[in-house]
Design an enzyme around this catalytic site. Structure first.
Site, short mmCIF file in Angstrom:
data_model
loop_
_atom_site.label_atom_id
_atom_site.label_comp_id
_atom_site.label_asym_id
_atom_site.label_seq_id
_atom_site.Cartn_x
_atom_site.Cartn_y
_atom_site.Cartn_z
CB CYS A 132 17.12 -15.56 -23.81
SG CYS A 132 15.63 -15.33 -24.74
CB CYS A 135 17.13 -15.90 -27.54
SG CYS A 135 16.22 -14.97 -26.83
CG ASP A 136 20.60 -18.01 -26.76
OD1 ASP A 136 20.52 -17.63 -27.79
OD2 ASP A 136 21.00 -17.56 -25.91
#
Ligand code: NAP
Length: 307
Positions: A132, A135-136
């Protein structure tokens, strides 16, 4: 046991649309998810092919869809579904923490990222290995990252990462991308995007704490090399989240749920929409279309049930 007219399992774009259609038809609707609503949209950076939004972050689109559904009266219920049992006209959704019953069920459980299954992948998951970018990605500002895969996800998320990282190395097992043309053109023009062709990752390498690189094998030259990267983002397709519905015998041999163009499975009162369905084009827009059809059909099915 709580009773609903319609239970929608999964709160991605297909599920949220199906639930909204059901609620607008005045059905009592529960929309179940074992996590946060939004589905794969939460793992998607920029969405540019959903009409009405020239560009929108995936989680923001999820938020808007959730508001559309709940505004119509859809009830969001936390639950981890184990299976659906049939009891006459009743459809019993067996789940943690509490089973519920419905007259009709729409399965919208989507899919999960496929894993490479190579050494280091599990060990460094969350410590450099990610599925992701949205997200990261921010953890890898001005660092080198690798992206595995050549489809729409790999290239669109790779382009997103190029805004943050120093360099993005796309590792693809062939010498041609699968991603749509517009994404390919953008990726080839981006000076931060590099491509390692005909290669498959064979090991994620780290210093025990975090990822330091990925070892790849070139299938044409038969040579191995290590690409230095502190992040490895894996986008090699998806597997269907259909395990709880295996006993209903509604899937193909890979687990995708088979429906007709009305989203009906072979079990009366059970529908499937979105990415979990056997279909060619898996997009937000097609999931939403499936959802509208299933919501309306579930309403008609319930209206015709005899008490
Ligand atoms: P995908 O289209 O299935 O592509 C997976 C990619 O990973 C392919 O390039 C494939 O290589 C490669 N791959 C598969 N198994 C591999 C393995 N074991 N090792 C190395 N590489 C492997 O998956 P996706 O990109 O996640 O997309 C899933 C669906 O969502 C698609 O229908 C896609 O169109 C849709 N989607 C759309 C958008 C958009 O419209 N912007 C964005 C994201 C996703 P090959 O090419 O050689 O098969």
């Amino acid at each position: 046991m709580k009773e609903y007219d319609l239970v929608v399992i999964g709160a991605g774009p297909g599920g949220m649309t199906a639930a909204m259609y059901g609620a607008r038809a005045n059905l009592k609707v529960a929309m179940i998810d074992r996590g946060v609503y939004g589905g794969q949209m939460n793992n998607t950076a920029e969405v540019e092919n959903y009409p009405g939004f020239p560009s929108i972050m995936g989680p923001d689109l999820g938020e808007k869809m959730y508001k559309s559904a709940t505004k119509q009266g859809v009830e969001f219920v936390y639950g981890d579904v184990q299976k659906i049992e049939l009891d006459g006209q009743k459809r019993i959704v067996k789940m943690d923490p509490e089973d519920i019953t419905a007259k009709a069920v729409i399965i919208a459980t989507g899919s999960t990222n496929r894993k490479l299954g190579i050494p280091g992948e599990e060990e460094y998951s969350g410590r450099g290995v990610s599925y992701c970018a949205v997200c990261d990605g921010a953890f890898f500002k001005d660092e080198n990252v690798a992206v595995v895969g050549g489809g729409d996800s790999a290239i669109s998320e790779g382009l997103y990462l190029a805004n943050l990282a120093k360099d993005v190395d796309v590792i693809h097992r062939r010498d041609q991308l699968r991603a749509e043309r517009v994404l390919q053109t953008r990726a080839f023009k981006n000076p931060k995007m590099e491509f390692t062709w005909d290669s498959v990752p064979v090991e994620i390498i780290g210093d025990e704490n975090k990822v330091t690189g990925v070892k790849v094998h070139n299938k044409k030259t038969d040579e191995d090399k290590v690409i230095d990267a502190s992040g490895v983002f894996i986008y090699i397709g998806n597997v269907p989240n259909s395990e709880p519905f295996k006993e209903l015998k509604i899937t193909d041999d890979q687990g995708w749920i088979i429906t007709n163009d009305q989203m009906e499975t072979t079990v009366p009162g059970i529908y499937a929409v979105g990415d979990v369905r056997q279909k060619k084009l898996r997009q937000i827009v097609t999931a939403v279309g499936d959802g509208g059809i299933a919501g309306q059909n579930a309403f008609e099915y319930i209206s015709e049930l005899t008490d």
